[in-house]
Design a protein around this motif. Structure first.
Motif, mmCIF file in Angstrom:
data_model
loop_
_atom_site.group_PDB
_atom_site.id
_atom_site.type_symbol
_atom_site.label_atom_id
_atom_site.label_comp_id
_atom_site.label_asym_id
_atom_site.label_seq_id
_atom_site.Cartn_x
_atom_site.Cartn_y
_atom_site.Cartn_z
ATOM 1 N N GLU A 67 -15.034 -1.195 -2.775
ATOM 2 C CA GLU A 67 -14.223 0.818 -3.674
ATOM 3 C C GLU A 67 -13.474 0.425 -4.658
ATOM 4 O OE1 GLU A 67 -12.004 2.978 0.190
ATOM 5 O OE2 GLU A 67 -11.884 0.437 -0.326
ATOM 6 N N ARG A 115 -3.966 0.267 -3.600
ATOM 7 C CA ARG A 115 -5.260 0.199 -3.872
ATOM 8 C C ARG A 115 -5.439 -1.947 -2.888
ATOM 9 N NH1 ARG A 115 -8.195 2.804 -7.741
ATOM 10 N NH2 ARG A 115 -9.860 1.777 -6.031
ATOM 11 N N SER A 126 -9.431 -6.821 2.424
ATOM 12 C CA SER A 126 -9.176 -5.831 1.697
ATOM 13 C C SER A 126 -9.011 -6.909 0.029
ATOM 14 C CB SER A 126 -7.967 -5.734 2.109
ATOM 15 O OG SER A 126 -7.117 -6.456 1.863
ATOM 16 N N ASP A 172 -4.790 -2.388 -0.207
ATOM 17 C CA ASP A 172 -5.156 -2.621 0.688
ATOM 18 C C ASP A 172 -7.036 -1.475 0.569
ATOM 19 O OD1 ASP A 172 -3.731 -3.166 2.301
ATOM 20 O OD2 ASP A 172 -2.485 -1.235 2.536
ATOM 21 N N ALA A 173 -7.934 -1.851 -0.661
ATOM 22 C CA ALA A 173 -8.519 -1.232 -1.077
ATOM 23 C C ALA A 173 -9.557 -2.794 -0.857
ATOM 24 C CB ALA A 173 -9.378 -0.719 -2.181
ATOM 25 N N TYR A 174 -11.426 -2.087 -0.455
ATOM 26 C CA TYR A 174 -12.233 -3.378 -0.276
ATOM 27 C C TYR A 174 -13.036 -3.546 -1.169
ATOM 28 C CZ TYR A 174 -10.444 -3.875 4.681
ATOM 29 O OH TYR A 174 -10.247 -4.286 5.858
#
Length: 356
Positions: free
Chosen positions: A174, A167, A128, A169-171
């Protein structure tokens, strides 16, 4: 001769008032970088010297292949093992060339950090974004997981990521291209470095996003009170962002000085050519841009004289036979050029071992 000093509040309009007043944070002296290839030795950097100072924005500009990125990668110790590097690179007086890798690792990401050109290839796709930002804080600051995550959220918010707490924790996939570049900037300032290096940070971004990223870089620089080295081929970006400009051509210095001085009175024909190729809003409709004819030389066998001579309309018989003289003072302080036939009159020659 060295240049540095306190930064004016508005780099775009105040650069001419920026004066020396401090010791350099990062100093490069007579840097040479060669790469051994199957075709021969590529002389990527051929004896350049520059400094960056507290709070300064130094732009290093030139066409692709001029050696600008290689010089800063050498400063970060990020060149491949087959690179042959000589000269001197020092951070606050500590010599970096020859420093053990473990010591360099402690400096990278803490004292010095880098925003790379393509964030998609620089970010880990299976981690992440928040974990990648927090990782540097955990390694260098010895933070535990929770405070490191809080630091990541704080930094994402600083660089303008909306709803940062979610956000984080977004990759990377994304995020849009502009958001990934913001995340890279957040990662670079996680440990309050005193030198931030940005290598073509706006490449492949549309014009609106480019302007936003430049604003984010300046906000991040001010937040951690760092100097910024901006690597770019775009002199429009230089005009918007930098205090001082260092122009490279074929691995050598062509010209250096305060941005306002160089833009108003370019001394080297190459610098003048780069400026003439910039689109301007006040250009009469229908007028074409003026390109620099020809191509840079092969660095496998750079010419013995002035490397720009085959593309220069001011060249004489002297130019292909003799390298340009050591950097010489132009008509204003802190403005130097290396050219046999400058556009602006030169004054006293500078000794070859002087600091520029």
């Amino acid at each position: 001769m060295s240049t540095g000093g306190a930064v004016p509040s508005d780099p775009a309009t105040g650069s001419a008032t920026w004066q020396p007043d401090s010791t350099a944070i990062l100093s490069v002296r007579d840097l040479k970088v060669d790469f051994v290839t199957d075709d021969g030795v590529v002389q990527a950097v051929r004896g350049v010297s520059w400094d960056v100072y507290e709070g300064e924005v130094l732009a290093i500009a030139g066409e692709s292949g001029s050696g600008k990125s290689v010089s800063v990668l050498a400063a970060m110790g990020l060149l491949p093992p087959d690179a042959r590097v000589s000269g001197s690179i020092s951070h606050r007086g500590r010599e970096l060339l020859g420093m053990p890798e473990k010591q360099l690792e402690r400096l990278r990401g803490s004292a010095m950090s880098m925003v790379f050109q393509d964030p998609m290839t620089s970010l880990n796709p299976v981690m992440s974004v928040g974990d990648q930002i927090a990782e540097g804080a955990r390694v260098h600051r010895k933070l535990r997981r929770k405070p490191a995550r809080e630091r990541a959220v704080e930094l994402l918010d600083l660089v303008g990521i909306a709803d940062a707490a979610r956000r984080v924790d977004a990759y990377p996939h994304e995020f849009s291209g502009g958001m990934r570049q913001r995340a890279m900037i957040a990662m670079a300032i996680a440990n309050d470095p005193d030198v931030l290096i940005a290598d073509e940070p706006t490449t492949a971004l549309d014009v609106t996003i480019q302007a936003q990223i430049l604003d984010v870089l300046e906000r991040a620089r001010q937040a951690v009170d760092s100097a910024l080295i901006l690597i770019t081929h775009d002199l429009g970006v230089v005009a918007r962002t930098a205090h001082r400009l260092f122009v490279m051509y074929a691995g050598r210095t062509a010209e250096t000085g305060m941005v306002d001085d160089v833009f108003e009175h370019p001394a080297h024909p190459y610098t003048a050519g780069l400026l003439a190729a910039i689109p301007r809003l006040d250009t009469p409709r229908g007028r074409r841009l003026i390109p620099i004819e020809g191509s840079p030389p092969s660095m496998l066998s750079p010419p013995p004289g002035c490397a720009f001579q085959p593309r220069c309309g001011r060249a004489s018989d002297l130019c292909p036979k003799n390298p340009p003289p050591p950097l010489m003072l132009v008509s204003v302080p802190s403005h130097y050029s290396a050219c046999h036939h400058p556009l602006t009159p030169l004054q006293t020659p500078i000794a070859e071992d002087s600091d520029v």
